[in-house]
Motif scaffolding. Structure first.
Motif, short mmCIF file in Angstrom:
data_model
loop_
_atom_site.label_atom_id
_atom_site.label_comp_id
_atom_site.label_asym_id
_atom_site.label_seq_id
_atom_site.Cartn_x
_atom_site.Cartn_y
_atom_site.Cartn_z
N SER A 43 -5.53 -1.97 4.42
CA SER A 43 -5.31 -2.75 5.63
C SER A 43 -3.95 -3.43 5.69
O SER A 43 -3.42 -3.65 6.78
CB SER A 43 -6.41 -3.81 5.79
OG SER A 43 -6.47 -4.64 4.64
N ASP A 44 -3.38 -3.74 4.54
CA ASP A 44 -2.07 -4.40 4.58
C ASP A 44 -0.97 -3.34 4.67
O ASP A 44 -1.10 -2.23 4.15
CB ASP A 44 -1.86 -5.26 3.33
CG ASP A 44 -1.82 -4.44 2.06
OD1 ASP A 44 -0.72 -4.21 1.53
OD2 ASP A 44 -2.91 -4.00 1.61
N PRO A 45 0.13 -3.64 5.33
CA PRO A 45 1.19 -2.65 5.55
C PRO A 45 1.74 -2.02 4.27
O PRO A 45 2.06 -0.84 4.25
CB PRO A 45 2.28 -3.46 6.28
CG PRO A 45 1.52 -4.53 6.98
CD PRO A 45 0.40 -4.89 6.06
N ALA A 46 1.85 -2.78 3.19
CA ALA A 46 2.42 -2.24 1.95
C ALA A 46 1.54 -1.12 1.38
O ALA A 46 2.04 -0.07 0.97
CB ALA A 46 2.59 -3.36 0.92
N ALA A 50 2.48 2.94 1.15
CA ALA A 50 2.42 3.71 -0.09
C ALA A 50 1.48 4.91 0.05
O ALA A 50 1.73 5.96 -0.54
CB ALA A 50 1.94 2.80 -1.24
N PHE A 51 0.41 4.74 0.83
CA PHE A 51 -0.56 5.82 1.01
C PHE A 51 0.00 6.93 1.89
O PHE A 51 -0.14 8.12 1.60
CB PHE A 51 -1.84 5.26 1.62
CG PHE A 51 -2.96 6.25 1.71
CD1 PHE A 51 -3.79 6.48 0.62
CD2 PHE A 51 -3.21 6.94 2.89
CE1 PHE A 51 -4.83 7.40 0.70
CE2 PHE A 51 -4.25 7.85 2.98
CZ PHE A 51 -5.06 8.09 1.88
N LEU A 52 0.66 6.55 2.97
CA LEU A 52 1.17 7.54 3.92
C LEU A 52 2.48 8.18 3.48
O LEU A 52 2.74 9.34 3.81
CB LEU A 52 1.37 6.88 5.30
CG LEU A 52 0.11 6.37 6.00
CD1 LEU A 52 0.49 5.68 7.31
CD2 LEU A 52 -0.87 7.50 6.26
N ARG A 53 3.30 7.43 2.76
CA ARG A 53 4.61 7.93 2.35
C ARG A 53 4.80 7.73 0.83
O ARG A 53 5.63 6.93 0.39
CB ARG A 53 5.72 7.22 3.12
CG ARG A 53 5.56 7.35 4.64
CD ARG A 53 6.72 6.69 5.39
NE ARG A 53 6.55 6.79 6.82
CZ ARG A 53 6.03 5.85 7.59
NH1 ARG A 53 5.63 4.70 7.04
NH2 ARG A 53 5.92 6.02 8.89
#
Length: 342
Positions: A43-46, A50-53
């Motif tokens: 849920s947090d942007p960090a 990391a998951f998407l890129r």
């Protein structure tokens, strides 16, 4: 008849709708994708970034894994004394990749290395008495490093140490019973493993050990092999072994797929050509096209052709081994179909 069937209750995880909307806006994602991410705890942007890129810069420090520092110390002592190192592996895709990777890296830094892969039917999985006897026919090494096996071989490792063989275990299988008395145990299931490394496969563990060794040696030498050349094979092993694609696994697979599209190992390039893979390679191809061809070697005959395909730098040999693996995979399919029909 319906009353005899077990009841199945589906449970759908519920994410935070507000967080999903925020992620969708921040990353330009469709709202259902953002909802899936939040339902999975991202849920947090960090963490989403990391998951998407995934990036190699995000890989955890290999020396943070339990046993890695001790294993590197034993390896450096053996290399310094010119002692022979046996890399003792397994016959599936994960084990063959781990064996080929460690063999290549140890040789590249000046080691005297002898790989060994047991016979699936005649000797069985892991450090069996029959396989060890076969391995030691060519001499007693100073150090034996397992690849994707060894955690359950308490008695066998004790016997090896009585014979004067130091043992490093690299494995990822569940720890049951007493731990073997090896010089070092490198297994992500051991307590103290960083969460990002908790689901590494055997080849991922081998990659971590090799990374740590090269990191230590780089302080004393500039002539260090590029471990990134093995990322494509490690990605194949990771997907073929069906481990969760989170943390370090996700980074290794993303980087490996990128390398497969740009500069694959000769053996994997030849195998892709034989399998008719002309476009971009994705995780489906690793798990259902390339992985089965590597696995077919050890299942139908011997794992050595797969090992040679992964390790060779010679294009002609790579093509020859790829042709053989294609034939063995066809035999595997025919055998499986016959068993299904029976």
């Amino acid at each position: 008849m319906d009353n005899l069937l077990p009841r199945c209750d589906w449970v759908t995880p519920q994410g935070d709708a507000g967080a999903a909307a925020c992620l969708a806006a921040t990353f330009g994602l469709p709202l259902p994708v953002a909802a899936v991410l939040t339902a999975r705890g991202l849920s947090d942007p960090a963490s989403v970034e990391a998951f998407l890129r995934p990036s190699l810069l995000g890989l955890g420090d290999p020396l943070a894994m339990p046993g890695v520092a001790e294993a590197v110390q034993v390896l450096r002592e053996t290399l310094a004394s010119n002692g022979e190192i046996v890399v003792y592996g397994d016959f599936d895709a994960d084990g063959v990749v781990a064996t080929a990777l460690l063999t290549d890296v140890f040789r590249a830094v000046g080691g005297r290395v002898r790989p060994f892969l047991p016979d699936r039917l005649g000797e069985g999985y892991g450090l069996t008495p029959a396989a060890i006897a076969h391995c030691l026919r060519d001499g007693v090494p100073g150090l034996l490093v397992t690849a994707d096996c060894g955690m359950g071989a308490t008695d066998e490792i004790a016997s090896l140490r009585q014979a004067g063989v130091r043992v490093i275990v690299t494995d990822h299988h569940a720890v049951t019973g007493s731990l073997p008395a090896a010089c070092a145990l490198v297994n992500p299931r051991l307590p103290g493993t960083p969460p990002a490394a908790a689901h590494l496969c055997g080849a991922g563990v081998a990659f971590k050990l090799a990374h740590a060794l090269l990191k230590e040696l780089r302080a004393h030498s500039d002539d260090i092999p590029d471990l990134r050349e093995w990322l494509d094979a490690v990605a194949l092993a990771t997907v073929a072994d069906v481990v969760p694609l989170r943390g370090d696994n996700r980074i290794l697979v993303a980087a490996g797929l990128s390398r497969l599209g740009r500069k694959p190992r000769p053996g994997l390039k030849a195998l892709m050509q034989r399998a008719g893979l002309a476009g971009p390679v994705n995780s489906h191809h690793l798990g259902f096209v390339l992985g089965p061809r590597i696995n077919a070697s050890g299942r139908m005959r011997s794992a050595w052709p797969a090992f040679e395909l992964l390790g060779t730098a010679d294009w002609d040999q790579a093509v020859q081994r790829a042709v053989l693996l294609e034939q063995l995979n066809a035999e595997r399919r025919q055998t499986e179909q016959a068993l299904i029909e029976q």
